[in-house]
Design a protein around this motif. Structure first.
Motif, mmCIF file in Angstrom:
data_model
loop_
_atom_site.group_PDB
_atom_site.id
_atom_site.type_symbol
_atom_site.label_atom_id
_atom_site.label_comp_id
_atom_site.label_asym_id
_atom_site.label_seq_id
_atom_site.Cartn_x
_atom_site.Cartn_y
_atom_site.Cartn_z
ATOM 1 N N UNK A 170 -3.101 21.590 -10.083
ATOM 2 C CA UNK A 170 -4.682 21.274 -9.433
ATOM 3 C C UNK A 170 -4.364 20.746 -7.909
ATOM 4 N N UNK A 171 -3.593 20.206 -7.805
ATOM 5 C CA UNK A 171 -3.315 19.478 -6.369
ATOM 6 C C UNK A 171 -2.848 20.397 -5.289
ATOM 7 N N UNK A 172 -2.756 21.672 -5.811
ATOM 8 C CA UNK A 172 -2.071 22.553 -4.650
ATOM 9 C C UNK A 172 -2.921 22.520 -3.435
ATOM 10 N N UNK A 173 -4.218 22.377 -3.263
ATOM 11 C CA UNK A 173 -5.108 22.564 -2.171
ATOM 12 C C UNK A 173 -4.811 21.123 -1.377
ATOM 13 N N UNK A 178 -7.728 13.127 -5.617
ATOM 14 C CA UNK A 178 -7.707 12.469 -6.971
ATOM 15 C C UNK A 178 -7.739 13.418 -8.110
ATOM 16 N N UNK A 179 -6.777 13.883 -8.738
ATOM 17 C CA UNK A 179 -7.067 14.631 -10.042
ATOM 18 C C UNK A 179 -6.760 13.849 -11.159
ATOM 19 N N UNK A 199 0.818 -1.183 0.320
ATOM 20 C CA UNK A 199 0.067 0.001 -0.132
ATOM 21 C C UNK A 199 0.784 1.303 0.049
ATOM 22 N N UNK A 200 0.496 2.197 -0.866
ATOM 23 C CA UNK A 200 0.994 3.406 -0.833
ATOM 24 C C UNK A 200 0.452 4.603 -0.377
ATOM 25 N N UNK A 201 0.934 5.429 0.395
ATOM 26 C CA UNK A 201 -0.061 6.533 0.879
ATOM 27 C C UNK A 201 0.453 7.910 0.327
ATOM 28 N N UNK A 202 -0.205 8.848 0.273
ATOM 29 C CA UNK A 202 -0.048 10.086 -0.532
ATOM 30 C C UNK A 202 -1.113 11.170 -0.217
ATOM 31 N N UNK A 203 -0.916 12.533 -0.226
ATOM 32 C CA UNK A 203 -1.745 13.389 -0.270
ATOM 33 C C UNK A 203 -2.607 13.708 -1.216
ATOM 34 N N UNK A 204 -1.920 13.281 -2.452
ATOM 35 C CA UNK A 204 -2.897 13.463 -3.750
ATOM 36 C C UNK A 204 -2.405 12.495 -4.774
#
Length: 580
Positions: free
Chosen positions: A398-401, A377-378, A232-237
């Protein structure tokens, strides 16, 4: 973040070898990233480079190989898109020409090269001023800064430039310049450059499930399609850059994007250079679009078609009808017609067009769009190969927020790809390099146009094993050392990866790689520790793929061709559908 020694120390830059492949699996399961990019085509590789050079913690995962889909099967052009002027898409043309200029001059001069085209004029009086006005606009938008501007030719002058044309095929012509690129090699280099700046880049790694926290996508379950391991990989975006697989991945996430992607099949045929006597490429009008005849080393690439495709996305199949279409249109202007027997290679790719505008795929938008599918997710889709860097910038913006802290602005317009720095000096030193390594200068120049200043990765292999600087027996345009480099530095894991993408043997030789498969598999196996059974399996799978492609190209329609092509075994057996 991973780091490499600076250029000039002898340390390979952005290495994607077997050790890195294993280490990156560990990192995917143990580190948290700011962004995980899904898809190893040019868009995904560009997104990874953009994000990494902004200082983000980045991972890129690809289910198959770098550029395994559309990004290895294009028309190999870095161009503004002359036909888009007629569609009044001025901003798209201007943007693409700006990108072309940067690639030629600064970002990738070793990979992107000027190429000339003759536009035959077939109507007297009105066509020359009409076309000249369009080309003048093309030049003023950026077309003539690093390439020559348009040149007008009489019928006699045009035939001197392209003696292969029929006497009555034109009343005159206009020559103009664009640029070309080995798309698969360029995509791989973008990915390696991303790795050079800290991105974790791993192929044969498929997203099989998204992990949610409340209404947010916070992770993904990954499958190693080589051995079946999962992590499993974790990320903010997460950024979905999977091209024609965009809709499948959006369904996997449980969300719906604001656009749909429609696949349009483009087929190209490859013929020997001597079959068309010409000093320039050609651009020909068709009833739907345009047809290019593009110089490619000792070959011509001719294409493309533009038809809707709703079948297997991984292996689009060319049909006899597709090939006949290409031959019919190019033969309409050639004094000596091409036949099926002249064809050395054929490849088919899928354009990821944004759907919903028109039933005619040639009219669908080549603009790109970015959509927020769900929190975290973008998705990005559409666009042209030439504008990949702009697409990447918009996707990361687009993932700035989603990303904590202030995100820096895009700087990829200032980041040369690996191999660009020092390239021009090495071109001037080609004779000395050749003498030092016992090679002909033309061979060194060929290597420089594939590796740039990374040529030392290839040449250094000859220091310990001079046999590696000899050509592949049945594919003499390539050195054996290039196969070793493909595995040791460029992420190749299978015979198909090397014959189809790290080199272009699969369409540059009439045997399409089958005659050199044993030798190349032996070189790969020595790097990856393959036993005899594994080497034989790789050769058998590749040979079955080529046989299936040949048979599909004799089929009358898409359904029959698709059924024939998909019957061939996958190089990566662990792939599960839908692919992401």
């Amino acid at each position: 973040m991973a780091s490499d020694k600076p250029e000039g120390t002898g340390q390979p830059q952005g290495k994607l070898g077997p050790e890195e492949h294993e280490e990156n699996w560990r990192r995917l399961g143990s580190e948290e990233f700011d962004v995980v990019v899904i898809g190893g085509g040019i868009t995904g590789a560009g997104v990874a480079l953009d994000a990494a050079t902004r200082g983000l913690r980045v991972a890129l995962v690809e289910a198959r190989d770098l550029a395994a889909g559309t990004s290895s099967r294009s028309s190999k052009l870095f161009h503004g898109g002359l036909r888009y002027l007629e569609q009044l898409e001025f901003s798209l043309v201007r943007e693409a020409l700006h990108e072309r200029e940067m690639m030629l001059n600064r970002l990738a001069p070793h990979l992107v090269k000027p190429v000339s085209f003759l536009y035959p004029l077939t109507h007297r009086v009105w066509e020359r001023p009409y076309t000249a006005a369009g080309l003048l606009l093309y030049d003023r938008m950026g077309g003539a800064r690093s390439v020559p501007g348009q040149k007008h030719l009489t019928r006699a002058g045009a035939r001197r430039m392209v003696p292969a044309l029929k006497q009555d095929a034109m009343v005159g012509g206009i020559r103009y310049y664009d640029a070309q690129v080995d798309d698969a090699r360029h995509t791989m280099t973008v990915a390696r450059t991303a790795a050079r700046y800290g991105a974790v880049v791993r192929t044969s790694t498929q997203v099989v499930e998204f992990l949610h926290e409340a209404d947010r996508i916070a992770g993904a379950r990954l499958r190693d399609v080589e051995d079946g391991r999962e992590t499993e990989v974790r990320a903010q975006a997460f950024i979905n850059a999977t091209g024609v697989w965009t809709d499948e991945l959006q369904r996997l996430s449980g969300g719906r994007g604001h656009f749909r992607v429609r696949a349009s099949k483009g087929v190209h045929v490859v013929v020997p250079r001597e079959k068309i006597v010409s000093d320039s490429g050609l651009i020909l009008r068709t009833e739907k679009s345009v047809l290019f005849v593009i110089p490619w080393g000792n070959h011509w690439i001719i294409g493309t078609t533009d038809t809707d495709w709703n079948l297997d996305l991984a292996h689009p199949a060319a049909t006899k009808r597709d090939i006949d279409y290409v031959l019919e249109h190019v033969n309409s202007v050639l004094a000596t017609p091409l036949t099926h027997a002249d064809i050395e290679g054929v490849y088919a790719g899928l354009r990821p067009l944004l759907a919903g505008e028109n039933d005619d795929t040639s009219k669908l938008s080549r603009e790109h769009e970015v959509s927020r599918v769900a929190p975290g997710l973008v998705a990005i889709a559409g666009g042209k190969y030439t504008t990949y860097r702009v697409m990447a910038k918009d996707a990361v913006d687009a993932i700035g927020n989603d990303v904590s802290g202030r995100m820096a602005s895009s700087i990829t317009d200032k980041v040369p790809l690996l191999g660009a720095d020092g390239y021009h000096a090495l071109v001037n030193q080609a004779d000395q390099l050749a003498a030092a390594h016992g090679l002909h200068p033309y061979r060194v120049r060929h290597l420089l146009d594939r590796y740039g200043s990374m040529i030392h990765e290839v040449l250094a292999l000859g220091d310990s094993d001079p046999e590696l600087l000899k050509p592949i027996d049945e594919a003499p345009n390539y050195l054996r050392a290039e196969v070793v480099c493909a595995v040791r530095y460029e992420g190749a894991l299978h015979l198909e990866d090397v014959l189809t993408r790290r080199t272009r043997i699969s369409f540059e030789y009439p045997h399409r790689g089958v005659d050199c498969a044993e030798q190349v598999a032996g070189l790969i196996g020595a790097e990856l520790g393959w036993d005899e059974q594994r080497r034989s399996s790789e050769v058998e799978r590749y040979s079955a793929r080529v046989a299936a492609e040949r048979e599909s190209q004799s089929q009358p329609d898409d359904q029959a061709a698709d059924a024939t092509r998909v019957a061939a075994p996958e190089a990566r057996e662990g792939i599960v559908e839908p692919v992401s």
